[in-house]
Design a protein around this motif. Structure first.
Motif, PDB file in Angstrom:
ATOM      1  N   LEU A 138       0.870  -1.188   0.000  1.00 31.75           N
ATOM      2  CA  LEU A 138       0.000   0.000   0.000  1.00 31.75           C
ATOM      3  C   LEU A 138       0.894   1.220   0.000  1.00 31.75           C
ATOM      4  CD1 LEU A 138      -2.659   1.644   0.493  1.00 31.75           C
ATOM      5  CD2 LEU A 138      -2.308   1.201   2.946  1.00 31.75           C
ATOM      6  N   ALA A 139       0.641   2.132  -0.943  1.00 33.35           N
ATOM      7  CA  ALA A 139       1.393   3.389  -1.014  1.00 33.35           C
ATOM      8  C   ALA A 139       0.407   4.554  -0.971  1.00 33.35           C
ATOM      9  CB  ALA A 139       2.223   3.445  -2.295  1.00 33.35           C
ATOM     10  N   VAL A 140       0.756   5.567  -0.192  1.00 38.29           N
ATOM     11  CA  VAL A 140      -0.074   6.765  -0.070  1.00 38.29           C
ATOM     12  C   VAL A 140       0.834   7.979  -0.210  1.00 38.29           C
ATOM     13  CG1 VAL A 140      -1.681   8.064   1.374  1.00 38.29           C
ATOM     14  CG2 VAL A 140      -1.639   5.555   1.500  1.00 38.29           C
ATOM     15  N   ALA A 141       0.411   8.968  -1.003  1.00 31.44           N
ATOM     16  CA  ALA A 141       1.273  10.123  -1.239  1.00 31.44           C
ATOM     17  C   ALA A 141       0.453  11.384  -1.463  1.00 31.44           C
ATOM     18  CB  ALA A 141       2.178   9.873  -2.443  1.00 31.44           C
ATOM     19  N   ASP A 142       1.108  12.515  -1.210  1.00 36.08           N
ATOM     20  CA  ASP A 142       0.560  13.844  -1.502  1.00 36.08           C
ATOM     21  C   ASP A 142       1.232  14.319  -2.782  1.00 36.08           C
ATOM     22  OD1 ASP A 142      -0.309  16.420  -1.597  1.00 36.08           O
ATOM     23  OD2 ASP A 142       0.564  17.061   0.298  1.00 36.08           O
ATOM     24  N   ILE A 143       0.474  14.412  -3.876  1.00 39.80           N
ATOM     25  CA  ILE A 143       1.044  14.784  -5.165  1.00 39.80           C
ATOM     26  C   ILE A 143       0.324  16.020  -5.712  1.00 39.80           C
ATOM     27  CG2 ILE A 143       1.739  12.422  -5.666  1.00 39.80           C
ATOM     28  CD1 ILE A 143      -0.644  12.173  -7.544  1.00 39.80           C
ATOM     29  N   ASP A 169      -5.141  16.076  -4.148  1.00 40.20           N
ATOM     30  CA  ASP A 169      -3.711  15.857  -3.953  1.00 40.20           C
ATOM     31  C   ASP A 169      -3.395  14.479  -3.369  1.00 40.20           C
ATOM     32  OD1 ASP A 169      -4.863  16.288  -1.528  1.00 40.20           O
ATOM     33  OD2 ASP A 169      -3.384  17.721  -0.785  1.00 40.20           O
ATOM     34  N   LEU A 170      -4.402  13.636  -3.220  1.00 42.66           N
ATOM     35  CA  LEU A 170      -4.211  12.321  -2.618  1.00 42.66           C
ATOM     36  C   LEU A 170      -4.057  11.236  -3.685  1.00 42.66           C
ATOM     37  CD1 LEU A 170      -4.221  10.425  -0.134  1.00 42.66           C
ATOM     38  CD2 LEU A 170      -6.717  10.341  -0.346  1.00 42.66           C
ATOM     39  N   TRP A 171      -3.064  10.381  -3.469  1.00 45.11           N
ATOM     40  CA  TRP A 171      -2.822   9.237  -4.345  1.00 45.11           C
ATOM     41  C   TRP A 171      -2.653   7.992  -3.484  1.00 45.11           C
ATOM     42  CZ3 TRP A 171       2.582   8.045  -6.751  1.00 45.11           C
ATOM     43  CH2 TRP A 171       2.498   6.873  -7.551  1.00 45.11           C
ATOM     44  N   ILE A 172      -3.481   6.995  -3.732  1.00 44.72           N
ATOM     45  CA  ILE A 172      -3.384   5.712  -3.040  1.00 44.72           C
ATOM     46  C   ILE A 172      -3.158   4.628  -4.083  1.00 44.72           C
ATOM     47  CG2 ILE A 172      -4.634   4.004  -1.663  1.00 44.72           C
ATOM     48  CD1 ILE A 172      -6.104   6.249  -0.293  1.00 44.72           C
ATOM     49  N   TYR A 173      -2.155   3.793  -3.836  1.00 40.72           N
ATOM     50  CA  TYR A 173      -1.836   2.715  -4.768  1.00 40.72           C
ATOM     51  C   TYR A 173      -1.721   1.403  -3.995  1.00 40.72           C
ATOM     52  CZ  TYR A 173       0.985  -0.363  -7.717  1.00 40.72           C
ATOM     53  OH  TYR A 173       1.465  -1.442  -8.427  1.00 40.72           O
ATOM     54  N   VAL A 174      -2.341   0.349  -4.542  1.00 39.52           N
ATOM     55  CA  VAL A 174      -2.286  -0.977  -3.932  1.00 39.52           C
ATOM     56  C   VAL A 174      -1.920  -1.994  -5.007  1.00 39.52           C
ATOM     57  CG1 VAL A 174      -3.558  -2.803  -2.735  1.00 39.52           C
ATOM     58  CG2 VAL A 174      -3.983  -0.405  -2.154  1.00 39.52           C
ATOM     59  N   ASN A 175      -1.014  -2.869  -4.659  1.00 44.24           N
ATOM     60  CA  ASN A 175      -0.672  -4.001  -5.510  1.00 44.24           C
ATOM     61  C   ASN A 175      -0.882  -5.251  -4.663  1.00 44.24           C
ATOM     62  OD1 ASN A 175       0.405  -5.940  -7.192  1.00 44.24           O
ATOM     63  ND2 ASN A 175       2.177  -4.692  -7.798  1.00 44.24           N
ATOM     64  N   SER A 213      -3.139  -7.780  -8.944  1.00 41.09           N
ATOM     65  CA  SER A 213      -4.121  -6.724  -9.172  1.00 41.09           C
ATOM     66  C   SER A 213      -3.557  -5.396  -8.676  1.00 41.09           C
ATOM     67  CB  SER A 213      -5.425  -7.041  -8.444  1.00 41.09           C
ATOM     68  OG  SER A 213      -6.400  -6.052  -8.700  1.00 41.09           O
ATOM     69  N   GLU A 214      -3.617  -4.387  -9.530  1.00 41.08           N
ATOM     70  CA  GLU A 214      -3.157  -3.034  -9.180  1.00 41.08           C
ATOM     71  C   GLU A 214      -4.363  -2.100  -9.130  1.00 41.08           C
ATOM     72  OE1 GLU A 214       0.845  -1.821 -11.018  1.00 41.08           O
ATOM     73  OE2 GLU A 214      -0.029  -3.210 -12.490  1.00 41.08           O
ATOM     74  N   LEU A 215      -4.363  -1.215  -8.153  1.00 36.47           N
ATOM     75  CA  LEU A 215      -5.481  -0.301  -7.965  1.00 36.47           C
ATOM     76  C   LEU A 215      -4.963   1.066  -7.549  1.00 36.47           C
ATOM     77  CD1 LEU A 215      -8.573   0.169  -7.757  1.00 36.47           C
ATOM     78  CD2 LEU A 215      -8.426  -0.638  -5.381  1.00 36.47           C
ATOM     79  N   HIS A 216      -5.467   2.107  -8.215  1.00 36.26           N
ATOM     80  CA  HIS A 216      -5.100   3.487  -7.886  1.00 36.26           C
ATOM     81  C   HIS A 216      -6.352   4.260  -7.487  1.00 36.26           C
ATOM     82  CE1 HIS A 216      -0.982   3.435  -9.767  1.00 36.26           C
ATOM     83  NE2 HIS A 216      -1.540   2.450 -10.462  1.00 36.26           N
TER      84      HIS A 216
END
Length: 222
Positions: A136-141, A189-195, A181-184
């Motif tokens: 799980l990745a979470v970022a402010d972009i 400004d929020l980005w959540i990514y799950v693999n 499975s990849e999910l964005h």
């Protein structure tokens, strides 16, 4: 023979003198009256209060600055107890980083958004002595990176939809060895990514991460 003209001159002088005498008498009389008149007490007049300054209509109302995005730790984004319930009772947390590595090769915009992120959190859970796991990745972009990433993912085969300001982009790869499975999630400004190893697991993890971000940032409307 000039007596008429001289008389007129004398008359004129006499008239001027009489007028002067009358004026002098009147002046003396008025001075005398002033001396005899009772002196009235002075009445102080309070100074008028200054009028309140009118508000300057030309001044613009300052634009409120949004509060910095708060990204909690991995155990808050997805408690270990939840990870065990979703994946396996033997699940452990392997990684908790403040940077997001380039987790995909076919979308260069992924690495751009990750490297430009103001703050980020990357978490990996899995089984000891096994290849099974998920991250799980979470970022402010920035909005520019978010838009570029969304476009690139769509062009790379991710299926997307936007609802209530939240854009979802997903892709599942099924090969002879495994299913990934990849999910964005993209929202402002929020980005959540799950693999993850399945679409259901990816959605469960992403939803829990999103809910944790909403709790940590109550002023945001994700």
């Amino acid at each position: 023979m000039n007596s008429g003209r001289d008389d007129n001159s004398v008359l004129a002088v006499a008239q001027r003198r009489r007028m002067t005498a009358v004026a002098a008498s009147a002046l003396l009389f008025s001075v005398a009256l002033a001396g005899c008149a009772p002196v009235e007490p002075e009445v102080s007049v309070p100074a008028a209060s200054p009028s309140p300054a009118a508000p300057d209509s030309s001044s613009s109302t300052p634009i409120p600055t949004p509060e910095p995005l708060i990204i909690p730790g991995c155990d808050t984004l997805l408690p270990l107890s939840d990870a065990k319930n979703l994946f396996s009772p033997d699940t452990e947390i392997f990684t908790e980083d403040d940077i997001i590595p380039p987790l995909t090769d076919d979308v260069p915009e992924f690495a751009d958004a990750a490297s430009n992120a103001t703050i980020a959190k990357h978490c990996i859970w899995g089984l000891p002595r096994s290849d099974g796991g998920f991250n799980l990745a979470v970022a402010d972009i920035t909005e520019a990176d978010s838009a570029a990433l969304s476009t690139a993912l769509s062009e790379s085969g991710f299926v997307g939809a936007t609802e209530g300001g939240l854009t979802t982009l997903a892709r599942t790869a099924d090969n002879s060895l495994s299913v990934g499975s990849e999910l964005h999630y993209l929202a402002g400004d929020l980005w959540i990514y799950v693999n993850a190893t399945s679409a259901d697991l990816a959605v469960d993890v992403a939803d829990r991460g999103l809910e944790a971000m909403r709790t940590a940032n109550p002023t945001r409307t994700y």
